[in-house]
Motif scaffolding. Sequence first.
Motif, PDB file in Angstrom:
ATOM      1  N   ILE A   1      -4.995   6.567  -2.411  1.00 21.86           N
ATOM      2  CA  ILE A   1      -3.805   5.813  -2.814  1.00 21.86           C
ATOM      3  C   ILE A   1      -4.068   4.315  -2.665  1.00 21.86           C
ATOM      4  O   ILE A   1      -3.763   3.529  -3.558  1.00 21.86           O
ATOM      5  CB  ILE A   1      -2.567   6.237  -1.990  1.00 21.86           C
ATOM      6  N   ALA A   2      -4.671   3.917  -1.538  1.00 16.98           N
ATOM      7  CA  ALA A   2      -4.979   2.499  -1.301  1.00 16.98           C
ATOM      8  C   ALA A   2      -5.981   1.979  -2.332  1.00 16.98           C
ATOM      9  O   ALA A   2      -5.851   0.848  -2.822  1.00 16.98           O
ATOM     10  CB  ALA A   2      -5.501   2.301   0.112  1.00 16.98           C
ATOM     11  N   GLN A   3      -6.977   2.788  -2.676  1.00 12.21           N
ATOM     12  CA  GLN A   3      -7.953   2.378  -3.688  1.00 12.21           C
ATOM     13  C   GLN A   3      -7.278   2.201  -5.046  1.00 12.21           C
ATOM     14  O   GLN A   3      -7.558   1.244  -5.772  1.00 12.21           O
ATOM     15  CB  GLN A   3      -9.078   3.419  -3.788  1.00 12.21           C
ATOM     16  N   PHE A   4      -6.386   3.112  -5.378  1.00  9.47           N
ATOM     17  CA  PHE A   4      -5.655   3.028  -6.641  1.00  9.47           C
ATOM     18  C   PHE A   4      -4.797   1.768  -6.674  1.00  9.47           C
ATOM     19  O   PHE A   4      -4.778   1.036  -7.665  1.00  9.47           O
ATOM     20  CB  PHE A   4      -4.817   4.289  -6.821  1.00  9.47           C
ATOM     21  N   LEU A   5      -4.116   1.478  -5.572  1.00 10.34           N
ATOM     22  CA  LEU A   5      -3.297   0.271  -5.492  1.00 10.34           C
ATOM     23  C   LEU A   5      -4.161  -0.976  -5.675  1.00 10.34           C
ATOM     24  O   LEU A   5      -3.799  -1.882  -6.429  1.00 10.34           O
ATOM     25  CB  LEU A   5      -2.533   0.216  -4.172  1.00 10.34           C
ATOM     26  N   ALA A   6      -5.306  -1.028  -5.015  1.00 11.52           N
ATOM     27  CA  ALA A   6      -6.202  -2.189  -5.139  1.00 11.52           C
ATOM     28  C   ALA A   6      -6.647  -2.383  -6.584  1.00 11.52           C
ATOM     29  O   ALA A   6      -6.653  -3.513  -7.090  1.00 11.52           O
ATOM     30  CB  ALA A   6      -7.418  -2.028  -4.231  1.00 11.52           C
ATOM     31  N   SER A   7      -6.998  -1.296  -7.256  1.00 11.80           N
ATOM     32  CA  SER A   7      -7.440  -1.434  -8.647  1.00 11.80           C
ATOM     33  C   SER A   7      -6.303  -1.878  -9.554  1.00 11.80           C
ATOM     34  O   SER A   7      -6.514  -2.642 -10.499  1.00 11.80           O
ATOM     35  CB  SER A   7      -8.057  -0.127  -9.155  1.00 11.80           C
ATOM     36  N   GLU A   8      -5.088  -1.446  -9.264  1.00  9.74           N
ATOM     37  CA  GLU A   8      -3.939  -1.865 -10.058  1.00  9.74           C
ATOM     38  C   GLU A   8      -3.596  -3.340  -9.819  1.00  9.74           C
ATOM     39  O   GLU A   8      -3.246  -4.059 -10.751  1.00  9.74           O
ATOM     40  CB  GLU A   8      -2.723  -0.990  -9.749  1.00  9.74           C
ATOM     41  N   VAL A   9      -3.692  -3.784  -8.583  1.00  9.82           N
ATOM     42  CA  VAL A   9      -3.401  -5.193  -8.266  1.00  9.82           C
ATOM     43  C   VAL A   9      -4.384  -6.099  -8.992  1.00  9.82           C
ATOM     44  O   VAL A   9      -3.994  -7.113  -9.576  1.00  9.82           O
ATOM     45  CB  VAL A   9      -3.443  -5.445  -6.739  1.00  9.82           C
ATOM     46  N   THR A  10      -5.654  -5.748  -8.972  1.00  9.86           N
ATOM     47  CA  THR A  10      -6.672  -6.616  -9.581  1.00  9.86           C
ATOM     48  C   THR A  10      -6.760  -6.446 -11.093  1.00  9.86           C
ATOM     49  O   THR A  10      -7.346  -7.291 -11.765  1.00  9.86           O
ATOM     50  CB  THR A  10      -8.061  -6.353  -8.966  1.00  9.86           C
ATOM     51  N   GLY A  11      -6.161  -5.389 -11.631  1.00  7.85           N
ATOM     52  CA  GLY A  11      -6.297  -5.123 -13.056  1.00  7.85           C
ATOM     53  C   GLY A  11      -5.165  -5.629 -13.927  1.00  7.85           C
ATOM     54  O   GLY A  11      -5.183  -5.417 -15.127  1.00  7.85           O
ATOM     55  N   HIS A  12      -4.189  -6.305 -13.350  1.00  9.13           N
ATOM     56  CA  HIS A  12      -3.047  -6.771 -14.134  1.00  9.13           C
ATOM     57  C   HIS A  12      -3.151  -8.268 -14.414  1.00  9.13           C
ATOM     58  O   HIS A  12      -3.632  -9.031 -13.595  1.00  9.13           O
ATOM     59  CB  HIS A  12      -1.729  -6.481 -13.409  1.00  9.13           C
TER      60      HIS A  12
END
Length: 123
Positions: free
Chosen positions: A12-23
């Motif tokens: 979940i934390a990895q997914f959140l990190a990728s979403e934060v950096t991908g927007h």
Amino acid sequence: MVEQRLTDGRRIAQFLASEVTGHGDALAALSVTDADPDTDPTPDGAFAYGIDRDDDRVASVFVQPDRARVEFEHAVDVAVDAAREEGLRVRPKAVEPPQTLVFVEDGAQVKRVLSVLRSVVAA
């Protein structure tokens, strides 16, 4: 049909990190910092990474075995209201300076946390 849910705290934390950096919207001002990819989840939560804006910590992400926890350090009242509006479990933390804890118990809730981050950035 098999229903799959992402309930592993590290994932979940990895997914959140990728979403934060991908927007590229309001989240573009944020960066993931001090990331420890080898963080092992603990029942109390192990630090995984920070979310910063202009070298200023906005939130910290911790991993637990079955969830991630985001500790907001700025605009804590805004974070409480936004998290509640998104239907996330939230708890103000009475420390100095105050913080707001938002619990992310499923990968599907990551998108809702992004909305909370947008509200905090706009505040």
